[in-house]
Design an enzyme around this catalytic site. Sequence first.
Site, PDB file in Angstrom:
ATOM      1  CD  GLU A  56      -7.109  -4.997   4.374  1.00 10.30           C
ATOM      2  OE1 GLU A  56      -7.021  -5.215   3.076  1.00 10.30           O
ATOM      3  OE2 GLU A  56      -6.420  -5.574   5.078  1.00 10.30           O
ATOM      4  CG  ASP A 115      -1.541  -1.270   1.574  1.00 11.47           C
ATOM      5  OD1 ASP A 115      -1.488  -2.202   0.865  1.00 11.47           O
ATOM      6  OD2 ASP A 115      -2.112  -1.092   2.552  1.00 11.47           O
ATOM      7  NE  ARG A 173      -5.780  -4.524   8.179  1.00 11.59           N
ATOM      8  CZ  ARG A 173      -6.333  -5.663   8.531  1.00 11.59           C
ATOM      9  NH1 ARG A 173      -6.188  -6.051   9.983  1.00 11.59           N
ATOM     10  NH2 ARG A 173      -6.590  -6.604   7.608  1.00 11.59           N
ATOM     11  CE1 TYR A 185       1.436  -5.369   8.682  1.00 10.33           C
ATOM     12  CE2 TYR A 185      -1.113  -5.587   9.090  1.00 10.33           C
ATOM     13  CZ  TYR A 185       0.374  -6.036   8.800  1.00 10.33           C
ATOM     14  OH  TYR A 185       0.542  -7.514   8.574  1.00 10.33           O
TER      15      TYR A 185
HETATM   16  C1  FRU Z   1      -3.904  -3.542   2.594  1.00  9.24           C
HETATM   17  C2  FRU Z   1      -3.290  -3.948   3.900  1.00  9.24           C
HETATM   18  C3  FRU Z   1      -3.852  -2.864   5.211  1.00  9.24           C
HETATM   19  C4  FRU Z   1      -2.616  -3.300   6.067  1.00  9.24           C
HETATM   20  C5  FRU Z   1      -1.375  -3.461   5.067  1.00  9.24           C
HETATM   21  C6  FRU Z   1      -0.265  -4.531   5.655  1.00  9.24           C
HETATM   22  O1  FRU Z   1      -3.274  -4.092   1.484  1.00  9.24           O
HETATM   23  O2  FRU Z   1      -3.809  -5.367   4.401  1.00  9.24           O
HETATM   24  O3  FRU Z   1      -4.861  -3.306   5.657  1.00  9.24           O
HETATM   25  O4  FRU Z   1      -2.423  -1.970   6.921  1.00  9.24           O
HETATM   26  O5  FRU Z   1      -1.793  -4.036   4.060  1.00  9.24           O
HETATM   27  O6  FRU Z   1       0.716  -4.448   4.817  1.00  9.24           O
END
Ligand code: FRU
Length: 467
Positions: free
Chosen positions: A218, A42, A159, A101
């Site tokens: 997410e 991300d 998150r 994250y």
């Molecule tokens: C989305 C995700 C987020 C998380 C991150 C971890 O791709 O799963 O929810 O914060 O990637 O790398």
Amino acid sequence: MYKKEELYQKLITKLLNDSCTVEADYYRPQWHISAPIGLLNDPNGLIHHKGDYHLFYQWNPLSCRHGKKVWGHMTSKDLVSWKHYFPALIPEEEYESHGCYSGSAIVMNDQVQLFYTGNVKFEGGRTAYQCLASLNDDGSVQKLGPVISVPKGYTGHVRDPKIWLHEEYFYVVLGAQNIDKQGKVIWYRSNDLLNWQFLGELAGSGLNGLDKFGYMWECPDLFNLEGKDILLFCPQGLEKENGHFANLFQAGYVIGALNYHTKSYQHGVFQELDLGFDFYAPQTMKDEYGRRILIGWMGLPDENESYHPTIKNGWVHQMTCPRELILKNGKLYQQPVEELKVLRKNKTTKISVANNIPSLKLRCAEMIIEGGVNYQIDLSDVVSIQVDNNEITLKRKNWRTNLWESRSWQGHIELLQILLDHSSIELFINNGEAVLSSRFFSLCDKSFNIIFKGGEVIHLTYWTLSY
Ligand code: FRU
């Protein structure tokens, strides 16, 4: 957890040993953003501050698998050439033991503040802390620790804080899963970034007119464009629905009105942002010129991921190009940012029956096609774009199964803009009314070419792309 010095040492050793192989990889993008080594996912903390665009990103520098993520950090003055820094955030503390994250950035007191998720796993479960850190001018950070923990009624899947300022308050949205395993976006407000008041559920599965809509949401992002409050999010667990929701996970948006007084959000239907094979976890920023710019991860955590042929050369994944968002006719249009035009070299125009256009030996190029309602463009034998009256289909040969698969968009196609960069293609239809982004892996040989097919006259303009 890492010890910073140890990680730096491993990272530098890996960079010294692997960089040449990574950069020489046949599939390495020429102008798209990718991590120097390892796995990127991300985009995080997008912000334009004092003339610098900052892009942080989820990064596993030591391997091509997901794992303990650090925040990679890059800056740019023009969204075209980027400068790398040491990782901004490294999981060093108990409250982030299994990864720093995703999250976002905001400016307070003239300093960039980073808001991210401390991911913590333990035997039989996980929890999450939303944490704060201040970015110094030299790229180093000062961690301020957790400011939000998992609220009652939710699982450890909370998150990806996205923060914004509205009048005198900071607000944050978080992707969440409640204890009934329904995906939600929850929100909070604060006047100092340290003390946060829980405001409840802003949107989610079973809310605001939505039926059951996934077990987890997410990477939410909320912003105002042309007076509308737009919520981007990535729902997981949607059933495939005639041509929609074709990928494992989705990334899309709803358009609505957020009432900060009643703390309620009314919104319309969910629309996918990108109909290609590889697009997830996009994030936006408003830049100092007032544009709303989006960058997405041109990847997905799906079953194809561990089969990318780039892994043997030490890297995996890339971002999409930066795109400006425009709200038009109840839809978000996405256009490659103007700045990318500096990459255009050697303009060529052809007005001809598609079948008569000589094949092009280009792997890094931009093409614009106008006219014609029935034509086909093949990229060797790995990608095929078929325009057939009111439908466009993008086919690609899956590198894991070796089978053809397709994604499509229905509508009248007036203009097709194609961005190609060695192993990625972004198709912008009608100035961004629809977009399809995908990775592809052709054979590593000299025979790669672009072939035009069809009996109609098309207007083709193309450029090679380079710095
Ligand atoms: C989305 C995700 C987020 C998380 C991150 C971890 O791709 O799963 O929810 O914060 O990637 O790398």
